[in-house]
Design a protein around this motif. Sequence first.
Motif, mmCIF file in Angstrom:
data_model
loop_
_atom_site.group_PDB
_atom_site.id
_atom_site.type_symbol
_atom_site.label_atom_id
_atom_site.label_comp_id
_atom_site.label_asym_id
_atom_site.label_seq_id
_atom_site.Cartn_x
_atom_site.Cartn_y
_atom_site.Cartn_z
ATOM 1 N N ALA A 192 -1.856 48.819 -39.229
ATOM 2 C CA ALA A 192 -0.398 48.675 -39.199
ATOM 3 C C ALA A 192 0.087 47.873 -40.410
ATOM 4 N N LEU A 193 -0.665 46.843 -40.789
ATOM 5 C CA LEU A 193 -0.321 46.077 -41.995
ATOM 6 C C LEU A 193 -0.358 46.977 -43.231
ATOM 7 N N ALA A 194 -1.372 47.808 -43.317
ATOM 8 C CA ALA A 194 -1.483 48.735 -44.447
ATOM 9 C C ALA A 194 -0.320 49.729 -44.443
ATOM 10 N N ALA A 195 0.020 50.253 -43.272
ATOM 11 C CA ALA A 195 1.122 51.210 -43.177
ATOM 12 C C ALA A 195 2.449 50.567 -43.584
ATOM 13 N N ALA A 196 2.688 49.341 -43.137
ATOM 14 C CA ALA A 196 3.928 48.646 -43.499
ATOM 15 C C ALA A 196 3.965 48.362 -44.994
ATOM 16 N N ALA A 197 2.825 48.024 -45.582
ATOM 17 C CA ALA A 197 2.767 47.784 -47.030
ATOM 18 C C ALA A 197 3.070 49.068 -47.797
ATOM 19 N N ILE A 198 2.549 50.182 -47.311
ATOM 20 C CA ILE A 198 2.826 51.477 -47.952
ATOM 21 C C ILE A 198 4.314 51.815 -47.813
ATOM 22 N N ALA A 199 4.878 51.551 -46.635
ATOM 23 C CA ALA A 199 6.313 51.810 -46.426
ATOM 24 C C ALA A 199 7.148 50.954 -47.378
ATOM 25 N N ALA A 200 6.803 49.680 -47.514
ATOM 26 C CA ALA A 200 7.551 48.786 -48.411
ATOM 27 C C ALA A 200 7.451 49.262 -49.858
ATOM 28 N N ALA A 201 6.228 49.600 -50.281
ATOM 29 C CA ALA A 201 6.039 50.072 -51.657
ATOM 30 C C ALA A 201 6.807 51.364 -51.905
ATOM 31 N N THR A 202 6.816 52.241 -50.925
ATOM 32 C CA THR A 202 7.543 53.500 -51.060
ATOM 33 C C THR A 202 9.043 53.254 -51.090
ATOM 34 N N ASP A 203 9.529 52.477 -50.110
ATOM 35 C CA ASP A 203 10.969 52.241 -49.988
ATOM 36 C C ASP A 203 11.558 51.493 -51.170
ATOM 37 N N TYR A 204 10.788 50.589 -51.752
ATOM 38 C CA TYR A 204 11.325 49.772 -52.842
ATOM 39 C C TYR A 204 10.662 50.009 -54.195
ATOM 40 N N GLY A 205 9.754 50.964 -54.273
ATOM 41 C CA GLY A 205 9.111 51.228 -55.546
ATOM 42 C C GLY A 205 9.174 52.666 -56.011
ATOM 43 N N LEU A 216 18.238 55.875 -51.706
ATOM 44 C CA LEU A 216 17.445 56.119 -50.503
ATOM 45 C C LEU A 216 16.656 54.902 -50.029
ATOM 46 N N THR A 217 16.855 53.756 -50.672
ATOM 47 C CA THR A 217 16.208 52.530 -50.189
ATOM 48 C C THR A 217 16.867 52.110 -48.882
ATOM 49 N N PRO A 218 16.253 51.185 -48.142
ATOM 50 C CA PRO A 218 16.915 50.699 -46.925
ATOM 51 C C PRO A 218 18.250 49.997 -47.200
ATOM 52 N N GLY A 219 18.444 49.503 -48.409
ATOM 53 C CA GLY A 219 19.693 48.837 -48.748
ATOM 54 C C GLY A 219 19.710 47.352 -48.422
ATOM 55 N N TRP A 220 18.667 46.861 -47.810
ATOM 56 C CA TRP A 220 18.627 45.455 -47.394
ATOM 57 C C TRP A 220 18.690 44.519 -48.587
ATOM 58 N N GLU A 221 18.216 44.982 -49.740
ATOM 59 C CA GLU A 221 18.194 44.143 -50.935
ATOM 60 C C GLU A 221 19.594 43.747 -51.397
ATOM 61 N N THR A 222 20.603 44.441 -50.936
ATOM 62 C CA THR A 222 21.974 44.094 -51.304
ATOM 63 C C THR A 222 22.529 42.960 -50.439
ATOM 64 N N ARG A 260 12.190 37.572 -49.841
ATOM 65 C CA ARG A 260 11.344 36.976 -48.795
ATOM 66 C C ARG A 260 11.757 37.487 -47.409
ATOM 67 N N SER A 261 13.044 37.707 -47.195
ATOM 68 C CA SER A 261 13.509 38.233 -45.906
ATOM 69 C C SER A 261 13.118 39.701 -45.744
ATOM 70 N N ILE A 262 13.157 40.439 -46.828
ATOM 71 C CA ILE A 262 12.731 41.841 -46.777
ATOM 72 C C ILE A 262 11.237 41.909 -46.480
ATOM 73 N N ALA A 263 10.461 41.045 -47.138
ATOM 74 C CA ALA A 263 9.015 41.002 -46.873
ATOM 75 C C ALA A 263 8.752 40.634 -45.415
ATOM 76 N N ALA A 264 9.500 39.672 -44.879
ATOM 77 C CA ALA A 264 9.335 39.283 -43.474
ATOM 78 C C ALA A 264 9.657 40.458 -42.553
ATOM 79 N N THR A 265 10.653 41.244 -42.918
ATOM 80 C CA THR A 265 11.020 42.402 -42.091
ATOM 81 C C THR A 265 9.906 43.443 -42.090
ATOM 82 N N PHE A 266 9.267 43.652 -43.232
ATOM 83 C CA PHE A 266 8.139 44.588 -43.256
ATOM 84 C C PHE A 266 6.943 44.033 -42.475
#
Length: 158
Positions: free
Chosen positions: A101-114, A120-126, A131-137
């Motif tokens: 699950a940690l690996a899947a969340a890391a892949i999701a984060a890399a995909t969503d923000y990289g 098409l990003t989640p938009g949370w960065e706005t 650090r809050s985005i990382a905590a959410t992942f």
Amino acid sequence: MKSLIQTGLSAAVSGTIVSFATTAALALLARQEGKGALQPTNATSHWLYGEQAASVRRGDVAHTLVGYGTHHASSIFWAFLFELWLASRPPRPSLLIFRDALAAAAIAAATDYGFVPKRLTPGWETVLPKRSIAATFAVMAVGLAMGGMINKELRRQH
């Protein structure tokens, strides 16, 4: 076909857990940053309404419903890939489910923000700092693991 349907049902469970948990985490993190609790959810509707979606502090149908619906669908998408991964492997202990699950969340984060276009990003960065985005992942990983373990138990009972 039956296993694909089972994977879809498992993804609905895991994805819903992820969606609820991450939405709650985003709301709490936004409040800690002095933002509106719904701003991260509203920001997710930026794919339709543009960057100004992140400035909407209160709930409304246009931003909150679209933002949450988008986030929930995304959560189920990532959960489907995670459950497909689990289904292709022998049953595993909880610790290995959490690792995956940690690996899947890391892949999701890399995909969503990289890899995906900004629209098409989640938009949370706005709304939130990195650090809050990382905590959410990280919360996403916990939700995926919980869903994976619940689904494992449901399969065992049937």
